[in-house]
Design a protein around this motif. Sequence first.
Motif, PDB file in Angstrom:
ATOM      1  N   GLU A 128      48.005 157.726 -23.615  1.00  0.00           N
ATOM      2  CA  GLU A 128      48.821 156.806 -24.555  1.00  0.00           C
ATOM      3  C   GLU A 128      47.351 156.508 -25.552  1.00  0.00           C
ATOM      4  O   GLU A 128      47.874 156.515 -26.436  1.00  0.00           O
ATOM      5  CB  GLU A 128      49.830 156.001 -24.878  1.00  0.00           C
ATOM      6  CG  GLU A 128      51.114 156.551 -23.588  1.00  0.00           C
ATOM      7  CD  GLU A 128      51.940 155.733 -23.684  1.00  0.00           C
ATOM      8  OE1 GLU A 128      53.014 155.812 -22.069  1.00  0.00           O
ATOM      9  OE2 GLU A 128      51.447 154.100 -22.575  1.00  0.00           O
ATOM     10  N   TYR A 364      53.273 146.186 -22.004  1.00  0.00           N
ATOM     11  CA  TYR A 364      51.993 147.251 -22.028  1.00  0.00           C
ATOM     12  C   TYR A 364      50.649 146.311 -22.235  1.00  0.00           C
ATOM     13  O   TYR A 364      50.764 145.527 -22.488  1.00  0.00           O
ATOM     14  CB  TYR A 364      52.368 148.477 -23.470  1.00  0.00           C
ATOM     15  CG  TYR A 364      52.955 148.810 -23.534  1.00  0.00           C
ATOM     16  CD1 TYR A 364      53.339 150.378 -22.713  1.00  0.00           C
ATOM     17  CD2 TYR A 364      54.459 148.830 -23.959  1.00  0.00           C
ATOM     18  CE1 TYR A 364      54.358 151.253 -22.215  1.00  0.00           C
ATOM     19  CE2 TYR A 364      55.595 149.636 -23.738  1.00  0.00           C
ATOM     20  CZ  TYR A 364      55.699 150.209 -22.834  1.00  0.00           C
ATOM     21  OH  TYR A 364      56.541 151.897 -22.317  1.00  0.00           O
ATOM     22  N   ASP A 366      48.230 146.623 -24.320  1.00  0.00           N
ATOM     23  CA  ASP A 366      48.283 145.705 -25.464  1.00  0.00           C
ATOM     24  C   ASP A 366      48.786 145.334 -26.332  1.00  0.00           C
ATOM     25  O   ASP A 366      49.028 144.868 -27.176  1.00  0.00           O
ATOM     26  CB  ASP A 366      47.845 147.088 -26.515  1.00  0.00           C
ATOM     27  CG  ASP A 366      48.505 148.159 -26.527  1.00  0.00           C
ATOM     28  OD1 ASP A 366      49.823 148.245 -26.069  1.00  0.00           O
ATOM     29  OD2 ASP A 366      48.467 149.458 -27.276  1.00  0.00           O
ATOM     30  N   ASP A 367      50.423 144.377 -25.401  1.00  0.00           N
ATOM     31  CA  ASP A 367      50.826 144.040 -26.113  1.00  0.00           C
ATOM     32  C   ASP A 367      50.487 142.196 -25.763  1.00  0.00           C
ATOM     33  O   ASP A 367      51.776 141.419 -25.961  1.00  0.00           O
ATOM     34  CB  ASP A 367      52.353 143.692 -25.314  1.00  0.00           C
ATOM     35  CG  ASP A 367      53.086 144.628 -25.562  1.00  0.00           C
ATOM     36  OD1 ASP A 367      53.081 145.724 -26.379  1.00  0.00           O
ATOM     37  OD2 ASP A 367      54.173 145.304 -24.606  1.00  0.00           O
ATOM     38  N   ARG A 370      52.838 139.819 -28.198  1.00  0.00           N
ATOM     39  CA  ARG A 370      54.044 139.825 -27.761  1.00  0.00           C
ATOM     40  C   ARG A 370      54.496 138.211 -27.514  1.00  0.00           C
ATOM     41  O   ARG A 370      53.746 138.195 -26.208  1.00  0.00           O
ATOM     42  CB  ARG A 370      54.625 141.303 -26.900  1.00  0.00           C
ATOM     43  CG  ARG A 370      54.918 141.847 -27.594  1.00  0.00           C
ATOM     44  CD  ARG A 370      56.071 143.088 -26.683  1.00  0.00           C
ATOM     45  NE  ARG A 370      55.809 143.928 -27.103  1.00  0.00           N
ATOM     46  CZ  ARG A 370      56.816 144.148 -28.121  1.00  0.00           C
ATOM     47  NH1 ARG A 370      57.906 144.383 -28.098  1.00  0.00           N
ATOM     48  NH2 ARG A 370      56.571 145.859 -28.309  1.00  0.00           N
ATOM     49  N   THR A 394      67.928 149.452 -30.072  1.00  0.00           N
ATOM     50  CA  THR A 394      66.669 150.487 -30.378  1.00  0.00           C
ATOM     51  C   THR A 394      65.484 149.892 -30.463  1.00  0.00           C
ATOM     52  O   THR A 394      65.314 148.842 -31.021  1.00  0.00           O
ATOM     53  CB  THR A 394      66.392 151.409 -31.814  1.00  0.00           C
ATOM     54  OG1 THR A 394      65.112 152.065 -31.988  1.00  0.00           O
ATOM     55  CG2 THR A 394      66.894 150.125 -32.853  1.00  0.00           C
ATOM     56  N   GLY A 395      64.775 150.226 -29.544  1.00  0.00           N
ATOM     57  CA  GLY A 395      63.207 149.296 -29.525  1.00  0.00           C
ATOM     58  C   GLY A 395      63.237 148.143 -27.894  1.00  0.00           C
ATOM     59  O   GLY A 395      62.633 147.689 -28.293  1.00  0.00           O
ATOM     60  N   SER A 396      64.843 147.736 -27.216  1.00  0.00           N
ATOM     61  CA  SER A 396      65.300 146.981 -26.559  1.00  0.00           C
ATOM     62  C   SER A 396      64.497 147.275 -25.605  1.00  0.00           C
ATOM     63  O   SER A 396      64.504 146.670 -23.917  1.00  0.00           O
ATOM     64  CB  SER A 396      66.316 147.296 -25.895  1.00  0.00           C
ATOM     65  OG  SER A 396      67.368 148.455 -26.064  1.00  0.00           O
ATOM     66  N   GLY A 397      63.940 149.028 -24.778  1.00  0.00           N
ATOM     67  CA  GLY A 397      63.015 148.561 -23.577  1.00  0.00           C
ATOM     68  C   GLY A 397      63.593 149.507 -22.575  1.00  0.00           C
ATOM     69  O   GLY A 397      63.047 149.879 -21.616  1.00  0.00           O
ATOM     70  N   LYS A 398      64.668 150.379 -23.114  1.00  0.00           N
ATOM     71  CA  LYS A 398      65.365 151.484 -22.109  1.00  0.00           C
ATOM     72  C   LYS A 398      64.781 152.971 -21.590  1.00  0.00           C
ATOM     73  O   LYS A 398      64.517 152.376 -20.689  1.00  0.00           O
ATOM     74  CB  LYS A 398      66.749 152.505 -22.651  1.00  0.00           C
ATOM     75  CG  LYS A 398      67.188 151.292 -23.409  1.00  0.00           C
ATOM     76  CD  LYS A 398      68.657 152.122 -24.156  1.00  0.00           C
ATOM     77  CE  LYS A 398      67.832 152.181 -25.599  1.00  0.00           C
ATOM     78  NZ  LYS A 398      67.910 151.758 -26.600  1.00  0.00           N
ATOM     79  N   SER A 399      63.474 153.703 -22.595  1.00  0.00           N
ATOM     80  CA  SER A 399      62.838 154.458 -22.193  1.00  0.00           C
ATOM     81  C   SER A 399      61.545 153.491 -21.030  1.00  0.00           C
ATOM     82  O   SER A 399      60.871 154.263 -20.193  1.00  0.00           O
ATOM     83  CB  SER A 399      62.053 154.591 -23.241  1.00  0.00           C
ATOM     84  OG  SER A 399      62.883 155.070 -24.066  1.00  0.00           O
ATOM     85  N   HIS A 556      72.584 157.267 -26.076  1.00  0.00           N
ATOM     86  CA  HIS A 556      72.547 156.964 -27.248  1.00  0.00           C
ATOM     87  C   HIS A 556      73.607 157.073 -27.843  1.00  0.00           C
ATOM     88  O   HIS A 556      73.612 156.999 -29.468  1.00  0.00           O
ATOM     89  CB  HIS A 556      71.262 157.239 -28.211  1.00  0.00           C
ATOM     90  CG  HIS A 556      69.864 156.890 -28.016  1.00  0.00           C
ATOM     91  ND1 HIS A 556      69.033 157.005 -27.222  1.00  0.00           N
ATOM     92  CD2 HIS A 556      69.256 155.549 -28.195  1.00  0.00           C
ATOM     93  CE1 HIS A 556      68.002 156.672 -27.608  1.00  0.00           C
ATOM     94  NE2 HIS A 556      68.362 155.139 -27.618  1.00  0.00           N
TER      95      HIS A 556
HETATM   96  N1  LIG Z   1      52.919 153.048 -25.414  1.00  0.00           N
HETATM   97  C1  LIG Z   1      53.821 152.541 -25.695  1.00  0.00           C
HETATM   98  N2  LIG Z   1      52.539 151.062 -26.113  1.00  0.00           N
HETATM   99  C2  LIG Z   1      52.568 150.136 -26.614  1.00  0.00           C
HETATM  100  N3  LIG Z   1      54.202 149.961 -26.546  1.00  0.00           N
HETATM  101  C3  LIG Z   1      55.007 150.871 -26.437  1.00  0.00           C
HETATM  102  C4  LIG Z   1      54.856 151.853 -25.775  1.00  0.00           C
HETATM  103  N4  LIG Z   1      55.722 152.389 -25.818  1.00  0.00           N
HETATM  104  C5  LIG Z   1      56.743 152.035 -26.386  1.00  0.00           C
HETATM  105  N5  LIG Z   1      56.546 150.288 -26.573  1.00  0.00           N
HETATM  106  C6  LIG Z   1      57.331 149.741 -27.339  1.00  0.00           C
HETATM  107  O1  LIG Z   1      58.346 148.671 -26.208  1.00  0.00           O
HETATM  108  C7  LIG Z   1      59.331 148.342 -26.720  1.00  0.00           C
HETATM  109  C8  LIG Z   1      60.567 149.736 -26.482  1.00  0.00           C
HETATM  110  O2  LIG Z   1      60.787 150.771 -25.811  1.00  0.00           O
HETATM  111  P1  LIG Z   1      60.702 151.860 -26.008  1.00  0.00           P
HETATM  112  O3  LIG Z   1      60.570 153.193 -26.033  1.00  0.00           O
HETATM  113  O4  LIG Z   1      61.097 151.460 -24.156  1.00  0.00           O
HETATM  114  O5  LIG Z   1      62.258 150.982 -26.498  1.00  0.00           O
HETATM  115  P2  LIG Z   1      63.953 151.909 -26.348  1.00  0.00           P
HETATM  116  O6  LIG Z   1      65.192 150.816 -25.960  1.00  0.00           O
HETATM  117  O7  LIG Z   1      64.093 153.260 -25.736  1.00  0.00           O
HETATM  118  O8  LIG Z   1      64.020 152.790 -27.666  1.00  0.00           O
HETATM  119  P3  LIG Z   1      64.985 153.633 -28.287  1.00  0.00           P
HETATM  120  O9  LIG Z   1      66.630 153.818 -28.140  1.00  0.00           O
HETATM  121  O10 LIG Z   1      64.084 153.843 -29.721  1.00  0.00           O
HETATM  122  O11 LIG Z   1      64.803 155.039 -28.030  1.00  0.00           O
HETATM  123  C9  LIG Z   1      59.089 148.921 -28.704  1.00  0.00           C
HETATM  124  O12 LIG Z   1      58.994 147.865 -29.208  1.00  0.00           O
HETATM  125  C10 LIG Z   1      57.817 149.610 -28.242  1.00  0.00           C
HETATM  126  O13 LIG Z   1      57.258 149.810 -29.695  1.00  0.00           O
END
Ligand SMILES: Nc1ncnc2c1ncn2[C@@H]1O[C@H](COP(=O)(O)OP(=O)(O)OP(=O)(O)O)[C@@H](O)[C@H]1O
Length: 611
Positions: A128, A364, A366-367, A370, A394-399, A556
């Motif tokens: 990444e 992460y 580089d976080d 936050r 969206t962006g809550s951190g699921k992935s 989603h």
């Molecule tokens: N590789 C990374 N490095 C730094 N920050 C990251 C990285 N990947 C994701 N993030 C941050 O982590 C947070 C959560 O991301 P994530 O993809 O887990 O959310 P999500 O809930 O799956 O979003 P979505 O529903 O849009 O897919 C986001 O603010 C994103 O910017």
Amino acid sequence: MRGIVAQGKNGGTAEVVPLSKTLKRLAPFVKPVLPRLIGGFFCALGAGIVALAIPQVLAKLVNDVLAVDGASGQVWFAVGIITLLGFVEALLIFLRRQFVLNPAAGVEMNMRVGFFQHLQRLPVAFHERWGSGQLLSRSMSDLSLLRRWIAFGAMMLIVDTVTVITGLVLMFTHSWTLGLLFLLGSIPIAIKAYRFRNDFRAASRLSQDQAGDLATAVEESVHGIRVIKAFGRGRDIYEGFNEQAKSLQETELSKARTLASFLLTVVAIPETILGIGLIIGIAQVAAGTLSVGSLVAFFAIAAVIAIPVEAMGMLLGMTLSTKTALERHFEVMDSVNDITSPEAPVRPAQYTGAVQLEHVRFAYPDDAGRARPILAEINLEIRPGETMALVGITGSGKSTLLNLVPRLHDTTAGTVKVHGVDVRDWDLDELRTEVAVAFEDTTLFSTTIRDNVLMGAPGDLTAEQREALLAEALDVAQAQFAYQLADGVDTLIGEEGLSLSGGQRQRIALARAIAARPRVLVLDDPLSALDVRTEEAVTARLRSVLSGTTTLVVAHRPSTVMLADRVALLRDGRIDAVGSHANLLSTNEHYRYVIASLDENEPEIRSEVVR
Ligand SMILES: Nc1ncnc2c1ncn2[C@@H]1O[C@H](COP(=O)(O)OP(=O)(O)OP(=O)(O)O)[C@@H](O)[C@H]1O
């Protein structure tokens, strides 16, 4: 993002590592082929010495043969010797090539394969951060530069240095005044060489890094060609690329100027000294303090060593570029893989299928800026055989949460358990056999559909079992379209599966996850590119297949939520609520809000949800 980060690396390493230290790291690769390289070195040295012997024969010819009575027999004898020496020199140069070509190509290949293996082992977090072009240029152009240096540059640098020193000593034997003149001339060359080394090293690092960034830009623009075209961003991308290409051109020009200025010095100073030496030499011959033969030999030696002296600039430049290439190579090789199997992996007592996240916190690297980590305190239990949907804005951190299960990232704190064993205690390969993943952003490989689907299939299956598994996986994922392609499941799909539609790619990726026959399945919104009807069909088939598999699925769309036995709601880095879809709908306002906003394009399902 990756390209931008990579550009940040352009400045090169702050620390200047001595050449000897960098070369020392090459030793393990060179050691097995050292005898052949030494053979090549001696051939090159022999060729240099033979080249220097020719002027000695010339001196003898002028002084002893031509100056006395010019007996034609002796003249022909001397000419024969000079021809023979010329032939021996050519033969030695040929042998040098024979000796070094294979070993140099072998070192290049071994280092490239090692580099590739290391890239495969490095964690997702590394990839990444690094631009793909940087890795591409390090594995291709940097290592081919190293091969050329081993086969030619390094050897010729030593041989040329020895030739020049021997030539200078021989010059002294013919005339110490003229020899001294040449020695004095080498002082400004040495000063210039020192400056050249510093300037060229910096320029070389910059140009190799810029070339890597340029490769990243090409890769990104080719990869993203659909988006670029669809958004009409071609001109912007072109202009950005043009800027980058111009910067590289400027660096290359500055490198060439540095080299040209050094070459000017190494050519002009010896030539000037040669002119002055000729005047002094003629005066000495006239005064009878120097023989004509010695004067001829002196200038013949000067002509012989002029070639290595002139080549010195190019060879030094090549050596410095190779040093940079090696530093760039080892920067990657030194990157530590912090996600590895433990020395004594733990095997679960029972392969129950349970997945637990206990007090999990994740940020992460580089976080730092936050306010709170993406995952602050996650406590979640997915029961054996259960399908749990993960829902959140969206962006809550699921992935991010999903990636922790197959250990693509490690938690910052807390524990993730699969079958009751901490994922950090698992043998990594075994863990990833247990946990299969399908991402929303599908990656397929440029091979057949069959190979893509069966990529993670158990290795001990018979041909018939593999066929049956393939058919079942394609059926569940509603990917029967594969049989209609030109060569059916043996159709080669283009790079990254770009010859397929988004929905088709997703179905192949889903089939791949199913064919892995995992006990735990992690699906990151795997049906997002499917139309509602196809999704319904996939969902129905998945229900039956998933019955024995523990599944964590990011949803989603409300229709994906319908798949699940229970739903977990992620909010502000915590699991806000867990329950059945109906239960959460009636009790949790945030859940209603998230579900209502999930997919504006699904009026039927939404109306059902809102009811
Ligand atoms: N590789 C990374 N490095 C730094 N920050 C990251 C990285 N990947 C994701 N993030 C941050 O982590 C947070 C959560 O991301 P994530 O993809 O887990 O959310 P999500 O809930 O799956 O979003 P979505 O529903 O849009 O897919 C986001 O603010 C994103 O910017």
